[in-house]
Design a protein around this motif. Structure first.
Motif, PDB file in Angstrom:
ATOM      1  N   THR A   3       0.846  -1.199   0.000  1.00  0.00           N
ATOM      2  CA  THR A   3       0.000   0.000   0.000  1.00  0.00           C
ATOM      3  C   THR A   3       0.878   1.243   0.000  1.00  0.00           C
ATOM      4  O   THR A   3       1.822   1.330   0.781  1.00  0.00           O
ATOM      5  CB  THR A   3      -0.878   0.016   1.280  1.00  0.00           C
ATOM      6  OG1 THR A   3      -1.432  -1.281   1.447  1.00  0.00           O
ATOM      7  CG2 THR A   3      -1.993   1.050   1.168  1.00  0.00           C
ATOM      8  N   THR A  61      -9.845  12.338  -3.569  1.00  0.00           N
ATOM      9  CA  THR A  61      -9.578  11.590  -2.348  1.00  0.00           C
ATOM     10  C   THR A  61      -8.107  11.628  -1.988  1.00  0.00           C
ATOM     11  O   THR A  61      -7.225  11.693  -2.844  1.00  0.00           O
ATOM     12  CB  THR A  61     -10.006  10.103  -2.461  1.00  0.00           C
ATOM     13  OG1 THR A  61      -9.340   9.541  -3.594  1.00  0.00           O
ATOM     14  CG2 THR A  61     -11.499   9.952  -2.609  1.00  0.00           C
ATOM     15  N   LYS A  63      -5.553   9.482   0.543  1.00  0.00           N
ATOM     16  CA  LYS A  63      -5.421   8.309   1.407  1.00  0.00           C
ATOM     17  C   LYS A  63      -4.028   8.238   2.021  1.00  0.00           C
ATOM     18  O   LYS A  63      -3.037   8.502   1.334  1.00  0.00           O
ATOM     19  CB  LYS A  63      -5.656   7.029   0.599  1.00  0.00           C
ATOM     20  CG  LYS A  63      -7.090   6.778   0.243  1.00  0.00           C
ATOM     21  CD  LYS A  63      -7.211   5.452  -0.485  1.00  0.00           C
ATOM     22  CE  LYS A  63      -8.594   5.278  -1.086  1.00  0.00           C
ATOM     23  NZ  LYS A  63      -8.590   4.179  -2.054  1.00  0.00           N
ATOM     24  N   GLU A  65      -1.739   5.424   3.867  1.00  0.00           N
ATOM     25  CA  GLU A  65      -1.642   3.978   4.106  1.00  0.00           C
ATOM     26  C   GLU A  65      -2.992   3.291   3.889  1.00  0.00           C
ATOM     27  O   GLU A  65      -3.431   2.489   4.700  1.00  0.00           O
ATOM     28  CB  GLU A  65      -1.083   3.718   5.509  1.00  0.00           C
ATOM     29  CG  GLU A  65       0.367   4.197   5.613  1.00  0.00           C
ATOM     30  CD  GLU A  65       1.001   3.918   6.965  1.00  0.00           C
ATOM     31  OE1 GLU A  65       1.716   2.896   7.071  1.00  0.00           O
ATOM     32  OE2 GLU A  65       0.789   4.711   7.890  1.00  0.00           O
ATOM     33  N   GLY A  66      -3.605   3.663   2.784  1.00  0.00           N
ATOM     34  CA  GLY A  66      -4.824   2.987   2.358  1.00  0.00           C
ATOM     35  C   GLY A  66      -6.127   3.544   2.928  1.00  0.00           C
ATOM     36  O   GLY A  66      -7.200   3.169   2.482  1.00  0.00           O
ATOM     37  N   GLU A  67      -6.018   4.432   3.921  1.00  0.00           N
ATOM     38  CA  GLU A  67      -7.246   4.958   4.521  1.00  0.00           C
ATOM     39  C   GLU A  67      -7.508   6.397   4.135  1.00  0.00           C
ATOM     40  O   GLU A  67      -6.619   7.241   4.228  1.00  0.00           O
ATOM     41  CB  GLU A  67      -7.169   4.857   6.044  1.00  0.00           C
ATOM     42  CG  GLU A  67      -7.473   3.473   6.540  1.00  0.00           C
ATOM     43  CD  GLU A  67      -7.645   3.417   8.045  1.00  0.00           C
ATOM     44  OE1 GLU A  67      -8.127   4.396   8.638  1.00  0.00           O
ATOM     45  OE2 GLU A  67      -7.271   2.375   8.607  1.00  0.00           O
ATOM     46  N   GLU A  68      -8.735   6.649   3.712  1.00  0.00           N
ATOM     47  CA  GLU A  68      -9.098   7.996   3.321  1.00  0.00           C
ATOM     48  C   GLU A  68      -9.032   8.926   4.530  1.00  0.00           C
ATOM     49  O   GLU A  68      -9.472   8.560   5.631  1.00  0.00           O
ATOM     50  CB  GLU A  68     -10.503   8.014   2.703  1.00  0.00           C
ATOM     51  CG  GLU A  68     -10.698   9.235   1.861  1.00  0.00           C
ATOM     52  CD  GLU A  68     -11.965   9.179   1.008  1.00  0.00           C
ATOM     53  OE1 GLU A  68     -12.463   8.077   0.730  1.00  0.00           O
ATOM     54  OE2 GLU A  68     -12.429  10.263   0.631  1.00  0.00           O
ATOM     55  N   ILE A  69      -8.445  10.106   4.293  1.00  0.00           N
ATOM     56  CA  ILE A  69      -8.163  10.976   5.419  1.00  0.00           C
ATOM     57  C   ILE A  69      -8.371  12.441   5.051  1.00  0.00           C
ATOM     58  O   ILE A  69      -8.374  12.798   3.873  1.00  0.00           O
ATOM     59  CB  ILE A  69      -6.704  10.713   5.905  1.00  0.00           C
ATOM     60  CG1 ILE A  69      -6.620  10.840   7.419  1.00  0.00           C
ATOM     61  CG2 ILE A  69      -5.703  11.609   5.209  1.00  0.00           C
ATOM     62  CD1 ILE A  69      -5.502  10.022   7.996  1.00  0.00           C
ATOM     63  N   ARG A  70      -8.569  13.253   6.078  1.00  0.00           N
ATOM     64  CA  ARG A  70      -8.717  14.685   5.902  1.00  0.00           C
ATOM     65  C   ARG A  70      -8.169  15.291   7.186  1.00  0.00           C
ATOM     66  O   ARG A  70      -8.811  15.236   8.230  1.00  0.00           O
ATOM     67  CB  ARG A  70     -10.213  14.992   5.731  1.00  0.00           C
ATOM     68  CG  ARG A  70     -10.547  16.397   5.336  1.00  0.00           C
ATOM     69  CD  ARG A  70     -12.046  16.498   5.134  1.00  0.00           C
ATOM     70  NE  ARG A  70     -12.457  15.949   3.839  1.00  0.00           N
ATOM     71  CZ  ARG A  70     -12.442  16.657   2.706  1.00  0.00           C
ATOM     72  NH1 ARG A  70     -12.077  17.913   2.700  1.00  0.00           N
ATOM     73  NH2 ARG A  70     -12.807  16.115   1.575  1.00  0.00           N
ATOM     74  N   HIS A  80       0.559  11.251  11.982  1.00  0.00           N
ATOM     75  CA  HIS A  80       0.491  10.152  11.008  1.00  0.00           C
ATOM     76  C   HIS A  80       1.842   9.931  10.327  1.00  0.00           C
ATOM     77  O   HIS A  80       1.930   9.223   9.332  1.00  0.00           O
ATOM     78  CB  HIS A  80      -0.581  10.437   9.948  1.00  0.00           C
ATOM     79  CG  HIS A  80      -1.964  10.136  10.428  1.00  0.00           C
ATOM     80  ND1 HIS A  80      -2.670  10.985  11.248  1.00  0.00           N
ATOM     81  CD2 HIS A  80      -2.773   9.056  10.224  1.00  0.00           C
ATOM     82  CE1 HIS A  80      -3.848  10.451  11.520  1.00  0.00           C
ATOM     83  NE2 HIS A  80      -3.938   9.287  10.910  1.00  0.00           N
TER      84      HIS A  80
END
Ligand code: ADP
Ligand code: MG
Length: 257
Positions: A3, A61, A63, A65-70, A80
């Motif tokens: 990832t 979008t 991401k 490490e694979g996770e969608e973030i804001r 992070h």
């Protein structure tokens, strides 16, 4: 396929009526350098400010490490593992190199005082691990050259365990030799497994250390190339405006004829 540390897809950002960034996609992998190239106003800083938690995107979008973030703050990005070194550097010029190295996270003694001796040792060791030999870490950071400051900032991010290192035009104000030194540490951070985002408008600085090249122009991506898809000449040509330049050369020939 592992990832990516960072993945942006069709990301966009407007400031009022100004479209600063539109439909930009790229990835940052561990042990690789993603270069972001473009002239002034291309959207380079806007892109990294989104990654660094300074601004938020309003399209696409993002991401980690694979996770969608804001991210809602730079602190959150840092938590992070995303560390950013700005061109003007967040350093206190009159403060010693080692205090700048820690900036608030100095080691303490059992009585809670700042452990100056340990602080100096850790700084010296972290710098020398990166091949930077500073005789005196007690000297004010303001006495260092621009290149040396960038190197200290890179060593700092590596030492504090950053996963992603973002560098905003680290070589812009430097001479050829100092730029070369900074690029050497960029390569070292990469080889230690960090994902690096290198912002520059100089393809000659980007090409030797880069794995991937994202070209921006007026907020849009002209292309995102893997190293084996583009050579230095082509990258330089695209940076110089490619097609526009060719049209101009054509006109010039016509005038001369
Ligand atoms: N805070 C802001 N408010 C309004 N417009 C901005 C702001 N920051 C950048 N811009 C505009 O967004 C565009 C991209 O800027 P920027 O990301 O700083 O480009 P670069 O770093 O490539 O020079 C430019 O047109 C710039 O004027
Ligand atoms: Mg900028």
């Amino acid at each position: 396929m592992t990832t990516p540390l960072i993945e942006v897809e069709d990301i966009g950002k407007t400031y009022g009526s100004v479209i600063a960034l539109s439909d930009v996609s790229t990835v940052v992998n561990a042990g690789e350098v993603t270069c972001v190239l473009g002239d002034n106003g291309a959207g380079k800083s806007t892109l990294i400010k989104i990654l660094a938690g300074v601004h938020q995107h309003d399209a696409g979008t993002f991401k980690v490490e694979g996770e969608e973030i804001r991210f809602s703050s730079p602190r959150e990005a840092l938590d992070h593992g995303i560390a950013t070194v700005y061109q003007d550097l967040a350093v206190v010029p009159l403060m010693s190199v080692w205090r700048n190295f820690f900036l608030g996270s100095e080691p303490t003694t059992t009585f809670g005082f700042i452990d100056r001796k340990k602080g100096r040792e850790v700084t010296r060791k972290a710098l020398s691990d990166m091949g930077i030999d500073l005789r005196d870490v007690e000297q004010p950071v303001g006495t260092l050259s621009g290149g040396e400051r960038q190197c200290v900032a890179i060593a700092r991010a590596v030492h504090f365990g950053a996963k992603v290192l973002i560098l905003d035009e680290p070589t812009a104000a430097l001479g050829v030799k100092q730029a070369g030194v900074v690029l050497k540490y960029v390569a070292q951070a990469r080889d230690r497994g960090l994902g690096v985002v290198l912002i520059t408008h100089n393809p000659h600085h980007a090409y030797p250390v880069g794995n991937r090249f994202l070209l921006l122009k007026r907020g849009r991506a002209l292309g995102c190339y893997e190293k084996d898809e583009i050579n230095l000449e082509e990258l330089t040509r695209q940076m110089a405006g490619g097609a526009e330049l060719e049209a101009l050369a054509h006109e010039l020939r016509a005038v001369e004829a």
